[in-house]
Scaffold this motif. Structure first.
Motif, PDB file in Angstrom:
ATOM      1  N   SER A  46       0.833  -1.202   0.000  1.00 20.71           N
ATOM      2  CA  SER A  46       0.000   0.000   0.000  1.00 20.71           C
ATOM      3  C   SER A  46       0.869   1.254   0.000  1.00 20.71           C
ATOM      4  CB  SER A  46      -0.959  -0.005   1.190  1.00 20.71           C
ATOM      5  OG  SER A  46      -0.249  -0.079   2.398  1.00 20.71           O
ATOM      6  N   GLY A  47       2.000   1.234   0.703  1.00 16.16           N
ATOM      7  CA  GLY A  47       2.910   2.372   0.660  1.00 16.16           C
ATOM      8  C   GLY A  47       3.451   2.607  -0.740  1.00 16.16           C
ATOM      9  N   SER A  48       3.804   1.531  -1.426  1.00 10.85           N
ATOM     10  CA  SER A  48       4.300   1.665  -2.801  1.00 10.85           C
ATOM     11  C   SER A  48       3.200   2.122  -3.744  1.00 10.85           C
ATOM     12  CB  SER A  48       4.873   0.333  -3.285  1.00 10.85           C
ATOM     13  OG  SER A  48       6.006   0.000  -2.534  1.00 10.85           O
ATOM     14  N   ALA A  49       1.990   1.616  -3.555  1.00  9.64           N
ATOM     15  CA  ALA A  49       0.874   2.044  -4.414  1.00  9.64           C
ATOM     16  C   ALA A  49       0.559   3.521  -4.206  1.00  9.64           C
ATOM     17  CB  ALA A  49      -0.359   1.187  -4.125  1.00  9.64           C
ATOM     18  N   LEU A  50       0.609   3.967  -2.965  1.00  7.35           N
ATOM     19  CA  LEU A  50       0.360   5.384  -2.694  1.00  7.35           C
ATOM     20  C   LEU A  50       1.457   6.256  -3.281  1.00  7.35           C
ATOM     21  CD1 LEU A  50      -0.964   5.131   0.946  1.00  7.35           C
ATOM     22  CD2 LEU A  50      -2.232   5.961  -1.041  1.00  7.35           C
ATOM     23  N   ALA A 169      -2.221  14.365  -5.039  1.00  6.41           N
ATOM     24  CA  ALA A 169      -0.859  13.904  -4.749  1.00  6.41           C
ATOM     25  C   ALA A 169      -0.547  14.100  -3.273  1.00  6.41           C
ATOM     26  CB  ALA A 169       0.148  14.661  -5.614  1.00  6.41           C
ATOM     27  N   PHE A 170      -0.993  15.223  -2.706  1.00  8.72           N
ATOM     28  CA  PHE A 170      -0.824  15.450  -1.269  1.00  8.72           C
ATOM     29  C   PHE A 170      -1.517  14.349  -0.462  1.00  8.72           C
ATOM     30  CE2 PHE A 170      -3.313  16.907   2.383  1.00  8.72           C
ATOM     31  CZ  PHE A 170      -2.298  17.043   3.310  1.00  8.72           C
ATOM     32  N   VAL A 171      -2.735  13.990  -0.837  1.00  7.51           N
ATOM     33  CA  VAL A 171      -3.463  12.953  -0.102  1.00  7.51           C
ATOM     34  C   VAL A 171      -2.684  11.641  -0.141  1.00  7.51           C
ATOM     35  CG1 VAL A 171      -5.555  11.535  -0.103  1.00  7.51           C
ATOM     36  CG2 VAL A 171      -5.729  14.009  -0.371  1.00  7.51           C
ATOM     37  N   CYS A 172      -2.167  11.277  -1.310  1.00  7.21           N
ATOM     38  CA  CYS A 172      -1.381  10.041  -1.423  1.00  7.21           C
ATOM     39  C   CYS A 172      -0.131  10.108  -0.548  1.00  7.21           C
ATOM     40  CB  CYS A 172      -0.995   9.796  -2.873  1.00  7.21           C
ATOM     41  SG  CYS A 172      -2.353   9.306  -3.937  1.00  7.21           S
ATOM     42  N   LEU A 173       0.556  11.247  -0.575  1.00  8.92           N
ATOM     43  CA  LEU A 173       1.761  11.381   0.235  1.00  8.92           C
ATOM     44  C   LEU A 173       1.447  11.405   1.726  1.00  8.92           C
ATOM     45  CD1 LEU A 173       3.742  13.911  -1.945  1.00  8.92           C
ATOM     46  CD2 LEU A 173       4.439  11.582  -1.381  1.00  8.92           C
ATOM     47  N   ALA A 174       0.342  12.035   2.106  1.00  3.46           N
ATOM     48  CA  ALA A 174      -0.039  12.073   3.521  1.00  3.46           C
ATOM     49  C   ALA A 174      -0.373  10.667   4.026  1.00  3.46           C
ATOM     50  CB  ALA A 174      -1.220  13.014   3.730  1.00  3.46           C
ATOM     51  N   LEU A 175      -1.094   9.890   3.236  1.00  2.00           N
ATOM     52  CA  LEU A 175      -1.395   8.509   3.639  1.00  2.00           C
ATOM     53  C   LEU A 175      -0.128   7.663   3.673  1.00  2.00           C
ATOM     54  CD1 LEU A 175      -4.733   7.932   1.692  1.00  2.00           C
ATOM     55  CD2 LEU A 175      -4.437   8.259   4.157  1.00  2.00           C
ATOM     56  N   SER A 176       0.757   7.898   2.732  1.00  2.00           N
ATOM     57  CA  SER A 176       2.039   7.197   2.734  1.00  2.00           C
ATOM     58  C   SER A 176       2.854   7.566   3.974  1.00  2.00           C
ATOM     59  CB  SER A 176       2.817   7.532   1.463  1.00  2.00           C
ATOM     60  OG  SER A 176       4.054   6.883   1.452  1.00  2.00           O
ATOM     61  N   ALA A 177       2.773   8.828   4.385  1.00  2.00           N
ATOM     62  CA  ALA A 177       3.465   9.252   5.599  1.00  2.00           C
ATOM     63  C   ALA A 177       2.878   8.565   6.834  1.00  2.00           C
ATOM     64  CB  ALA A 177       3.389  10.768   5.760  1.00  2.00           C
ATOM     65  N   LEU A 178       1.570   8.366   6.853  1.00  2.00           N
ATOM     66  CA  LEU A 178       0.953   7.633   7.970  1.00  2.00           C
ATOM     67  C   LEU A 178       1.459   6.196   8.023  1.00  2.00           C
ATOM     68  CD1 LEU A 178      -2.753   8.845   7.838  1.00  2.00           C
ATOM     69  CD2 LEU A 178      -1.078   9.287   9.634  1.00  2.00           C
ATOM     70  N   ILE A 179       1.536   5.569   6.872  1.00  2.00           N
ATOM     71  CA  ILE A 179       2.033   4.189   6.827  1.00  2.00           C
ATOM     72  C   ILE A 179       3.499   4.148   7.241  1.00  2.00           C
ATOM     73  CG2 ILE A 179       2.586   2.286   5.260  1.00  2.00           C
ATOM     74  CD1 ILE A 179      -0.030   2.974   3.785  1.00  2.00           C
ATOM     75  N   SER A 180       4.295   5.095   6.748  1.00  2.00           N
ATOM     76  CA  SER A 180       5.716   5.151   7.123  1.00  2.00           C
ATOM     77  C   SER A 180       5.872   5.378   8.622  1.00  2.00           C
ATOM     78  CB  SER A 180       6.416   6.279   6.368  1.00  2.00           C
ATOM     79  OG  SER A 180       6.359   6.083   4.988  1.00  2.00           O
TER      80      SER A 180
END
Length: 190
Positions: A46-50, A169-180
Motif C-alpha cells: 500500500s505504501g508503494s501504491a500510494l 498527490a498530497f493525499v497520497c503522500l499524507a497517507l504514505s506518511a501515515l504508513i511510514s
C-alpha cells in the motif's frame, strides 16, 4: 434412553496447534508470525501504491501547470504562486521516483539503506514532501479564485486542474506518511 444411545457422539474440540493448523485457522506462534508477515506485506504494497499514485499525480500537476500558457497575461510563469506549484510538483515527482526505485531495489533482493535509516528517510521524506505539496496548492488557490471571478477561461481551468492534481498527490503522500510512521513506530530497537 434408546434415543440417547443412537445419537452421534459429540467430538471433542481439536487440540490447539494440531487440527487448528490443518483447518486453516493458524494459532499460536506460527499464526502470529504469518499474520505479521501479511500485515507487513500489505503495508509495503500500500505504501508503494500510494507513492506510485503520488508520482503520477505530481507529474500531472507539474505538466498541466507548466503547459498553462494561453496569451499575454495567461502564462503560469507570470505568477509566483504557479511557479511554486510547478517547482513543488517537480520536487514531488523526483522524490517519488527515487522512492519507487528504492522499492524496486528492495524487491530484487538488493539493500539500499539500513532498515532503520530507510524507515526514517521514508517517514521524513513523505512528511516534508506532503507539507510542501499542501503549501504550494494552498498558495495557488486564492489567485485562481480571484481570476475566476473576472473571467472563467482555459487558463483558470488548467490552473484549477493542476491544483486538483496537487491536492490528490498530497493525499497520497499524507497517507504514505501515515504508513511510514506506523512502520517506524513498530520498529524494534533491541
Amino acid at each position: 434412553m434408546a434415543d440417547v444411545e443412537k445419537a452421534a457422539p459429540v467430538a471433542a474440540p481439536p487440540a490447539e496447534g494440531a487440527a487448528g493448523d490443518a483447518a486453516g485457522g493458524r494459532t499460536g506462534a506460527v499464526g502470529a508470525v504469518l499474520r505479521r508477515w501479511r500485515t507487513q506485506d500489505l503495508l509495503d504494497r500500500s505504501g508503494s501504491a500510494l507513492r506510485a499514485g503520488a508520482w503520477a499525480l505530481s507529474l500531472l500537476a507539474f505538466l498541466v501547470m507548466a503547459c498553462n500558457e494561453h496569451g499575454d497575461w495567461k502564462q503560469f510563469d507570470r505568477y509566483e504562486e504557479y511557479r511554486y506549484i510547478v517547482a513543488i510538483g517537480l520536487l514531488a515527482f523526483v522524490y517519488t521516483t527515487l522512492q519507487l526505485l528504492r522499492h524496486g531495489v528492495r524487491l530484487t533482493g538488493g539493500q539500499d539503506l539500513q532498515p532503520k535509516t530507510g524507515l526514517l528517510v521514508d517517514f521524513a521524506g513523505d512528511q516534508v514532501t506532503a507539507y510542501l505539496m499542501m503549501s504550494a496548492l494552498s498558495a495557488a488557490i486564492p489567485i485562481t479564485n480571484r481570476m475566476r471571478e473576472g473571467a472563467d477561461n482555459v487558463f483558470t481551468d488548467s490552473s484549477a486542474a493542476s491544483i486538483s492534481m496537487a491536492f490528490f498527490a498530497f493525499v497520497c503522500l499524507a497517507l504514505s506518511a501515515l504508513i511510514s510512521g506506523f512502520k517506524l513506530a513498530k520498529q524494534t530497537y533491541i
